[in-house]
Motif scaffolding. Structure first.
Motif, short mmCIF file in Angstrom:
data_model
loop_
_atom_site.label_atom_id
_atom_site.label_comp_id
_atom_site.label_asym_id
_atom_site.label_seq_id
_atom_site.Cartn_x
_atom_site.Cartn_y
_atom_site.Cartn_z
N LEU A 261 -4.47 13.57 4.99
CA LEU A 261 -5.14 12.68 5.94
C LEU A 261 -6.28 11.93 5.25
O LEU A 261 -6.43 10.71 5.45
CB LEU A 261 -5.69 13.50 7.12
CG LEU A 261 -6.48 12.71 8.17
CD1 LEU A 261 -5.62 11.63 8.80
CD2 LEU A 261 -7.04 13.66 9.24
N GLN A 262 -7.05 12.61 4.41
CA GLN A 262 -8.14 11.94 3.70
C GLN A 262 -7.61 10.85 2.79
O GLN A 262 -8.15 9.75 2.71
CB GLN A 262 -8.95 12.96 2.89
CG GLN A 262 -10.20 12.36 2.25
CD GLN A 262 -10.93 13.34 1.37
OE1 GLN A 262 -10.52 13.58 0.23
NE2 GLN A 262 -12.01 13.93 1.88
N ALA A 263 -6.51 11.15 2.10
CA ALA A 263 -5.90 10.15 1.22
C ALA A 263 -5.42 8.94 2.00
O ALA A 263 -5.60 7.79 1.58
CB ALA A 263 -4.74 10.76 0.44
N ASN A 264 -4.83 9.16 3.17
CA ASN A 264 -4.35 8.06 4.00
C ASN A 264 -5.51 7.19 4.50
O ASN A 264 -5.38 5.97 4.59
CB ASN A 264 -3.56 8.60 5.19
CG ASN A 264 -2.19 9.10 4.81
OD1 ASN A 264 -1.58 8.58 3.88
ND2 ASN A 264 -1.70 10.12 5.50
N LEU A 265 -6.63 7.82 4.81
CA LEU A 265 -7.80 7.07 5.29
C LEU A 265 -8.46 6.28 4.17
O LEU A 265 -8.77 5.10 4.30
CB LEU A 265 -8.80 8.02 5.95
CG LEU A 265 -8.37 8.68 7.25
CD1 LEU A 265 -9.39 9.71 7.69
CD2 LEU A 265 -8.19 7.62 8.35
N LEU A 266 -8.68 6.94 3.03
CA LEU A 266 -9.40 6.30 1.93
C LEU A 266 -8.54 5.30 1.16
O LEU A 266 -9.07 4.53 0.36
CB LEU A 266 -9.95 7.37 0.98
CG LEU A 266 -11.02 8.29 1.59
CD1 LEU A 266 -11.50 9.30 0.56
CD2 LEU A 266 -12.19 7.49 2.14
N GLU A 267 -7.24 5.31 1.40
CA GLU A 267 -6.35 4.32 0.80
C GLU A 267 -6.83 2.90 1.10
O GLU A 267 -6.65 1.98 0.30
CB GLU A 267 -4.92 4.51 1.35
CG GLU A 267 -3.91 3.48 0.92
CD GLU A 267 -3.41 3.67 -0.50
OE1 GLU A 267 -2.96 2.69 -1.10
OE2 GLU A 267 -3.47 4.81 -1.01
N TYR A 268 -7.47 2.74 2.27
CA TYR A 268 -7.89 1.41 2.70
C TYR A 268 -9.41 1.22 2.61
O TYR A 268 -9.92 0.19 3.04
CB TYR A 268 -7.42 1.17 4.14
CG TYR A 268 -5.93 1.31 4.27
CD1 TYR A 268 -5.06 0.31 3.85
CD2 TYR A 268 -5.36 2.49 4.79
CE1 TYR A 268 -3.69 0.45 3.95
CE2 TYR A 268 -3.99 2.64 4.90
CZ TYR A 268 -3.16 1.61 4.48
OH TYR A 268 -1.80 1.76 4.57
N ALA A 269 -10.11 2.19 2.04
CA ALA A 269 -11.56 2.07 1.90
C ALA A 269 -11.88 1.15 0.72
O ALA A 269 -11.11 1.06 -0.24
CB ALA A 269 -12.18 3.44 1.68
N PRO A 270 -13.02 0.45 0.76
CA PRO A 270 -13.40 -0.41 -0.37
C PRO A 270 -13.49 0.38 -1.67
O PRO A 270 -14.11 1.45 -1.72
CB PRO A 270 -14.79 -0.93 0.06
CG PRO A 270 -14.79 -0.84 1.55
CD PRO A 270 -13.98 0.38 1.88
#
Length: 333
Positions: A261-270
């Motif tokens: 879940l963290q990887a999926n969220l941070l995939e789109y983080a700056p």
């Protein structure tokens, strides 16, 4: 290529070397090593003026060039004796493997063609531990493995490839990234893939290995796994960073579902501090079956340990950052 006296009373070969990726973290260390050995270095970069520290070095030339432009490679490879390819990316714009394939495989194909066109027979290639086109757990590792196989299969090229675990040292993108995140995260620090294992290798040791292999025929055709003297879990590394910085954080180890879940969220983080492909790479331990044997027995290096080096640059950086804050305040006042 010239033969010149060395400091041991013998002779050594001084080569003209074109380096791709020379302005990066490893590249700058490697260039320093090669300059001390008397080699002439040509560095290709998109932003020449951004690397003034290289411009003042003896025997170093820096040129504006797009390394993906085959015409540029042909122009700058024309009178060289050897090529070193350090180019690599850890993330791509989209999670589909195309960015990794372009940066690693397609570029390696272009390097091979340019080397063959100009009769260059020596190539040093930066790969990665666990790189394999079939069994790599991520686009990154599979593309690195495919690129490595292609350069070794190229005719008329004496290739040596290096497969390091995570590389640490001042200005690295691993230890410093976690140090930055720890400073920004209050109290609790959620950590994905806490049990992933690494054998971090010091950047100075990696640069020494490249330098010593350059003129050594015994290394032709070899693929070397490079690991430091100790293994750590990712959680142990992050805890050591926090202790070094004297930061009180509670590390919260995340399980597989939460890590995904963290990887999926941070995939789109700056800046993509953590991506889906990073997560997939961490499913394979970045360690060597025989530890640091290659460094010691093949290259005669006593490898530096993580715990003996990171305090020197993490603490220094902290003091330097504080000094910069004081300077900014003084100018405002």
């Amino acid at each position: 290529m010239t033969m010149q006296p060395d400091n041991k009373g013998g002779t050594s070969m001084r080569r003209r070397i074109c380096i791709l990726g020379g302005t990066g973290f490893v590249g700058k260390y490697l260039i320093n090593h090669l300059v001390r050995e008397g080699h002439s270095i040509r560095v290709l970069t998109r932003r020449r003026e951004a690397h003034r520290e290289l411009l003042v070095m003896p025997t170093v030339e820096v040129f504006d060039a797009n390394v993906h432009d085959e015409n540029a490679l042909n122009r700058f490879f024309a009178d060289q004796d050897a090529v070193i390819n350090l180019v690599g990316i850890l993330n791509e714009p989209r999670d589909n493997g195309k960015g990794f394939y372009r940066a690693h495989v397609e570029l390696s194909d272009k390097v091979i063609r340019a080397c063959r066109k100009h009769g260059i027979q020596r190539l040093l290639h930066m790969s990665a531990l666990n790189a394999d086109p079939g069994t790599g757990s991520s686009y990154y590792l599979r593309s690195k493995g495919e690129a490595e196989n292609r350069v070794h299969a190229a005719p008329q090229l004496n290739v040596t490839s290096f497969r390091p675990s995570v590389i640490f040292g001042p200005e690295d993108s691993f230890i410093n990234r976690f140090a930055s995140l720890l400073k920004k995260t209050p109290w609790l620090f959620p950590l994905a893939c806490p049990d992933a294992r690494f054998a971090p290798v010091y950047v100075g040791d990696v640069a020494t290995v490249f330098t010593r292999s350059l003129n050594d025929p015994a290394t032709y055709g070899q693929r070397y796994d490079l690991c430091g003297p100790h293994e750590y879990t990712l959680q142990q590394i992050v805890e050591r960073i926090a202790d070094t910085l004297d930061i009180n954080r509670r590390i919260i180890p995340l399980g597989r579902i939460a890590s995904t879940l963290q990887a999926n969220l941070l995939e789109y983080a700056p800046g993509k501090p953590f991506s889906r492909d990073n997560y997939r790479s961490l499913q394979m331990d970045s360690t060597c079956p025989e530890g640091d044997k290659i460094l010691r027995e093949v290259f005669g290096i006593e490898p530096a340990a993580l715990e003996s080096v990171i305090p020197q640059y993490l603490r220094h950086k902290t003091y330097r950052d504080r000094y910069q804050v004081f300077r900014r305040k003084a100018r405002r006042e």
